[in-house]
Each structure stands twice: as C-alpha cells, then as structure tokens.
Design an enzyme around this catalytic site. Sequence first.
Site, short mmCIF file in Angstrom:
data_model
loop_
_atom_site.label_atom_id
_atom_site.label_comp_id
_atom_site.label_asym_id
_atom_site.label_seq_id
_atom_site.Cartn_x
_atom_site.Cartn_y
_atom_site.Cartn_z
N TYR A 252 17.68 31.13 5.25
CA TYR A 252 16.43 31.71 5.77
C TYR A 252 16.51 31.92 7.27
O TYR A 252 16.93 31.03 8.02
CB TYR A 252 15.26 30.75 5.50
CG TYR A 252 14.71 30.82 4.09
CD1 TYR A 252 14.27 32.02 3.55
CD2 TYR A 252 14.62 29.67 3.33
CE1 TYR A 252 13.75 32.07 2.25
CE2 TYR A 252 14.09 29.70 2.04
CZ TYR A 252 13.67 30.91 1.51
OH TYR A 252 13.15 30.95 0.24
N LYS B 138 0.85 -1.20 0.00
CA LYS B 138 0.00 0.00 0.00
C LYS B 138 0.88 1.25 0.00
O LYS B 138 2.10 1.15 0.21
CB LYS B 138 -0.92 -0.02 1.22
CG LYS B 138 -0.21 -0.01 2.56
CD LYS B 138 -1.19 -0.02 3.71
CE LYS B 138 -0.47 -0.11 5.04
NZ LYS B 138 -1.30 0.24 6.17
C1 LIG Z 1 -3.86 -4.31 8.20
C2 LIG Z 1 -2.37 -4.25 8.03
N1 LIG Z 1 -1.70 -5.40 7.89
C3 LIG Z 1 -0.35 -5.41 7.72
C4 LIG Z 1 0.37 -4.23 7.71
C5 LIG Z 1 1.88 -4.28 7.55
O1 LIG Z 1 2.48 -3.86 8.74
P1 LIG Z 1 4.08 -3.80 8.88
O2 LIG Z 1 4.53 -2.78 7.90
O3 LIG Z 1 4.29 -3.35 10.28
O4 LIG Z 1 4.61 -5.15 8.59
C6 LIG Z 1 -0.30 -3.02 7.86
C7 LIG Z 1 0.47 -1.76 7.87
O5 LIG Z 1 0.14 -0.73 8.32
C8 LIG Z 1 -1.70 -3.02 8.03
O6 LIG Z 1 -2.40 -1.89 8.16
#
Ligand SMILES: Cc1ncc(COP(=O)(O)O)c(C=O)c1O
Length: 408
Positions: free
Chosen positions: A263, A35
Amino acid sequence: MRPNWLEIDLGAVVHNYRVAQKCVGSEVEVWPVVKADGYGLGAVAVAQALRGVGAAGFCVALLEEGIALRAAGITQPVILFSGLSGGCVEQAAQWGLEPFLYEPASDLATLAAAAPGRPLRVHIKVDTGMGRMGIAPSEVAAFLAALDRLGDRVRVVGMVSHLACADERQRPETARQLAVLQELLAQPELAGRNLRISLANSAGLLGYPAARYHWVRPGIMLYGASPFYPEGSWRQLGLRPVVAWRSRIIQLRNMPAGTPLGYGHSVTTTRPSRLAQVPVGYGDGYNRRLGGRGQVLIAGRRAPVIGRVCMDLITVDVTDLPTASVGTPVTLLGRDGAEMIDIEEMATWLGTIPYEVICALGRRLPRRYLWMAQVCRTRHDLHAATASCAEGTETEPPPASPLPGLST
Ligand SMILES: Cc1ncc(COP(=O)(O)O)c(C=O)c1O
C-alpha cells in the site's frame, strides 16, 4: 485456520505470581488483577491457574468481567474496580462481587434504593494523591457513617487507594501518598473497624514495603513485564515472559531491486530481495506503526518488517535468511533459539508501555495455553490440566517447550 496464534505460558504466570508472593511475604495476600480479560491474555485461564497456587481473590474492572469469572467456576472473592456506576447492586451481591465505592452521593442513593438480598461487601476508594477516582480523605468518616445507616444492605470490608508514581522510584509522591493514608488510618472514626487495606500495584509492592498493607493488586508483573519499564526489565525482577505470538510464512517472492512494495508503495527494494508474506496484521493487533520499525524472528534470527502493515498481512525481508521457506515459523513475540522479542521491546518500538502491547492483542488470535509443557486448546483441557495444581500436586513447571513443529 491461518497460522497465527498466541501461546500463553500459565507456568510463567504462576512463577511471576510467586515472585510477588515471595516479595510481600506470607502475611500479605496477593490478589491478581485480571481486568481487560487478563490484560488480553485470558482472565479465566489466568485465574484458574492462580487460584490453585493460593491466590486469595481477583480484581476486575467491570461487572461483566466478574460474572465471567464466576461463570467459569472461580469462587474466590472478586473486586470490582468500577464500582456501582451501572447501578448494579443486586447483580454484584448475587454474584458475590465486591465493588469499590468512590461517589458518596450516588452510591448512597443507589444502595438505599436496592434490595441486594444479602449484604453487599464494599471497599471505600480514597484518593490519597493519585488525582483520579476516589473520595477525599476528609470525606471518609462521614461516608462510613452514612453507609452504617444503610444497615444490612452493605458491609464495608476495606479501604483502598492507588499509587500515581510508584513506577518511577526516585519520585517523592509515593511517600506523600503513604503519609496521607497513614494519617487517615489514625483517625478515631476508622479505628476498630478492622478494614482491610490495599494500596500497592506491581510497582508499589515491589518498590515500597510500607505500601503492602493487607493485600496487594499486581497486574503487569504477572504477565511478564517490569512495572519499572523503561528503567527496568522483567529479567532484573526474576520474572518470566508469558506470551509468544507465532505465525508462519505463507508466501515467498523474489523481487528485483527497484520494486515498489505494498500500500502506498511506501518502500522500494534497493537490492534483489526475498520477501516473505506473513498472515498477521493490524486486524490482529499488530500495530500499524511497526511497518518499517518492527522485527520478527525467523530461524532464530531477526528480520525486518518492511512497508505498511495491512489488516491481515505483513511483509518481512528475508533476503539474508536463506533457509526461510513457505511454512517456516515466524515469531512476532517470544523466543526463537537464542533470540527473543519481548513485550517491553515491542513497547519501545511503539513508544508505548507493555500494558498496551498485550491489551491490544486481537480477539481473533486463538490463544493456546501452555501448562506444565502441555498445550491446552480448549477450556476443558485447561481445566483438566490446572486441576492437578488445585489439588496441590503442582510442582515448579519446566520452561514451556515450543509447540511441535516450531523448533528451528
Ligand atoms: C486500581 C488498580 N489496582 C491495581 C492495578 C494493577 O496495576 P499494575 O498492572 O501496574 O500492577 C491497576 C491497573 O491498572 C489498577 O487500576
């Protein structure tokens, strides 16, 4: 183009995936979480690299992220964490995306009104103690029965939950969540349904064998950071860093002691100084709080970022690095000689977590993918390079070699 780019080592992603697969054993499937565009590093590139080494499916948050994978030719199952909140039943079914369901009233209404064409494969999201999204365990049996009444529109293939505290190994909550899930799975209404169960993220799969069930959902460990940070580091887990951020010096100036800089004139030189301008700024995701706090690597040595971080520029004090000149490579993340700045260290400077460091890497930074020591600048290059892996000829990739002209 200005010299400012990311190098993403897909061989390291594959290595990290194998660490996860080895840890859970061959009976458990590893579904990489890609994602937020693969935590900022490129969902399509990561998925293309990992499908060839056996990733059974992928997880994204949003419908459009799932469609992007399909458009790039990813055919494995894709999970949608976000569910049906946009009423996207037809599109999800059409693209073969599998949403989590967690809001019975509106999910049932949305599904009842939809004509998906083929059964939508869904997973029930249960809150076993995370205190975030999901239905209560006590609601699961009734929700399943209501979904059954919708007939062919929907097929419940699995049940998932998420761990709240797995990254802090001494805490008792994970064992409690496991007990809640086990109790739920023992209910007669669930027996015989053959649901595929998933609970573990990176921390869960590494730290809790009992949390692995049928498939696990690692994210951060694939991208080269420990989920146990700051208590643990990628080195202890045998992971490999994935991302390097490179630039070059574009101007060098000698300034006398007492010169106010940048700045707000937030710093003033206290000695005759050589100052390098590097074309990287908060417009690229280089956090403004790194001014006066961050370091970069030049000629294999550390040099401090001084004054304020601008949108497109930082100033680096190279007074103690006499070999620095215009065009000298600058490493903001990654290795240069014996020195390394990793995403865990940058997270420490910023008081945040490695996830945020990589998710913040700016869209305008070109991403160059390294695969088996090749540099892939286009999607076509990448596809051609990873195809050898998909055909089963992939071997353990060597450590990525630096780009030509970047060795110091
Ligand atoms: C529902 C869910 N599963 C798995 C993950 C993966 O987690 P990680 O990056 O800590 O392995 C996430 C990440 O936010 C998540 O929201």
